[in-house]
Motif scaffolding. Structure first.
Motif, PDB file in Angstrom:
ATOM      1  N   UNK A  58       0.840  -1.200   0.000  1.00  0.00           N
ATOM      2  CA  UNK A  58       0.000   0.000   0.000  1.00  0.00           C
ATOM      3  C   UNK A  58       0.879   1.256   0.000  1.00  0.00           C
ATOM      4  N   UNK A  59       1.752   1.336  -0.979  1.00  0.00           N
ATOM      5  CA  UNK A  59       2.668   2.468  -1.111  1.00  0.00           C
ATOM      6  C   UNK A  59       2.446   3.142  -2.463  1.00  0.00           C
ATOM      7  N   UNK A  63       0.803   1.760  -6.047  1.00  0.00           N
ATOM      8  CA  UNK A  63      -0.395   2.464  -6.500  1.00  0.00           C
ATOM      9  C   UNK A  63      -0.241   2.818  -7.980  1.00  0.00           C
ATOM     10  N   UNK A  64       0.937   3.367  -8.328  1.00  0.00           N
ATOM     11  CA  UNK A  64       1.219   3.692  -9.727  1.00  0.00           C
ATOM     12  C   UNK A  64       1.318   2.422 -10.576  1.00  0.00           C
ATOM     13  N   UNK A 136       5.789  11.415   3.307  1.00  0.00           N
ATOM     14  CA  UNK A 136       5.220  12.769   3.395  1.00  0.00           C
ATOM     15  C   UNK A 136       5.181  13.411   2.010  1.00  0.00           C
ATOM     16  N   UNK A 137       6.294  13.283   1.279  1.00  0.00           N
ATOM     17  CA  UNK A 137       6.384  13.907  -0.053  1.00  0.00           C
ATOM     18  C   UNK A 137       5.408  13.282  -1.041  1.00  0.00           C
ATOM     19  N   UNK A 138       5.345  11.949  -1.044  1.00  0.00           N
ATOM     20  CA  UNK A 138       4.429  11.250  -1.955  1.00  0.00           C
ATOM     21  C   UNK A 138       3.153  10.879  -1.199  1.00  0.00           C
TER      22      UNK A 138
END
Length: 316
Positions: A58-59, A63-64, A136-138
């Motif tokens: 679940x990262x 996801x991409x 945090x960034x993504x």
């Protein structure tokens, strides 16, 4: 079929030549492409399912990846069913509307996938260069916006190019020497001035290729600089392992794309173009999940657990 502005198309349908020049190969090719299509569907659906099952996946990267798999399913399903049909059916026609619809969805999938790979390169850049700030960034919101942006731009670009094709006139010559409604193949049967459509397609294609490759090259340039500065070999191996699958997919995708649209074509190279298009439209959607699955421990672990649980259920 008539169009506004004086453009008229007197052909209600086109005839796709496909591989009809080689009658003995029709059935073997059908079986090969059917097998590839089946593997494509199972492989890409498997990637989407595996991501939903495994909490570790679940990262943003997965996801991409799940959206890349979705695009591969859509692209393959836009092209392969019609290819299978014209291999075994004597009637190899496709309606004017069907041809333009196939082109629109095929073009939209290609452009969307092009930028999806660029987004994934940016994701790898953040993961390798700023690992502590990665989550945090993504953020989920940014990830969703990036994906929405790729789909929106893909659809918009394809709409403009498709519209430029629809406005052309298609007269008596309705035989397309291809197995798919590919841009240059459709353009070759037009009997009106196609310079504006070609200019539009060239401008959009060049912009998309330069932008997507610039994002990819810039991301990996920073990754290489960061990797070189890493003191430990463990960190180096981990960084490389997260990028090799993506780099492999990018190399195949853009390599064939550049070959198809940058190498000058001629009448003698029609078969070469068809074979290259087969790699692009049929094989790449199958290869993507295989590349990511074979080179990713988390994906392989989840697949093993799924197979193991099913075997245990059957034995009890």
């Amino acid at each position: 079929m008539a169009h506004e502005g004086g453009n008229q198309s007197s052909v209600p349908s086109f005839i796709l030549v496909g591989f009809s020049e080689y009658p003995p190969l029709q059935v073997p090719l059908f079986l090969v492409f059917l097998t590839i299509y089946t593997v494509t569907l199972l492989g890409n659906l498997g990637i989407i399912l595996v991501r939903k099952i495994n909490p570790k996946l679940q990262t943003p990267m997965y996801f991409f990846l799940s959206h890349l798999s979705f695009l591969d399913i859509c692209y393959s399903s836009t092209v392969t069913p019609k290819l299978l049909e014209i291999l075994v059916m004597e009637n190899r026609t496709i309606s004017f509307t069907g041809c333009m619809t196939q082109f629109f969805f095929g073009c939209a999938c290609v452009i969307t996938e092009m930028f999806m790979l660029a987004v994934m390169a940016y994701d790898r850049f953040v993961a390798v260069c700023n690992p502590l700030l990665y989550t945090v960034s993504m953020s989920p919101k940014l990830s969703a916006l990036l994906v929405a942006g790729t789909y929106t731009w893909g659809g918009l670009s394809s709409s403009i190019i498709t519209y430029s094709l629809v406005q052309l006139s298609y007269c008596e010559s309705n035989i397309i020497n291809h197995f798919v409604c590919e841009y240059s193949a459709v353009l070759s049967v037009s009997c009106s001035d196609s310079s504006f459509s070609q200019m539009v397609c060239f401008a959009i294609s060049t912009f998309n290729e330069i932008c997507s490759l610039s994002i990819i090259l810039a991301s990996y340039a920073f990754i290489v600089i960061t990797v070189i500065k890493m003191p430990s070999k463990g960190g180096l191996q981990k960084a490389l392992s997260t990028c090799t699958s993506h780099l492999t997919v990018i190399s195949i995708f853009h390599g064939i794309l550049l070959f198809l649209y940058c190498v000058p074509s001629s009448k003698s190279s029609c078969l070469v173009v068809k074979v290259a298009t087969v790699f692009y439209t049929v094989l790449i959607p199958m290869l993507n999940p295989l590349i990511y699955s074979l080179r990713n421990k988390d994906v392989k672990e989840t697949i093993r657990k799924l197979i193991g649980s099913k075997l245990n259920c059957q034995s009890t």
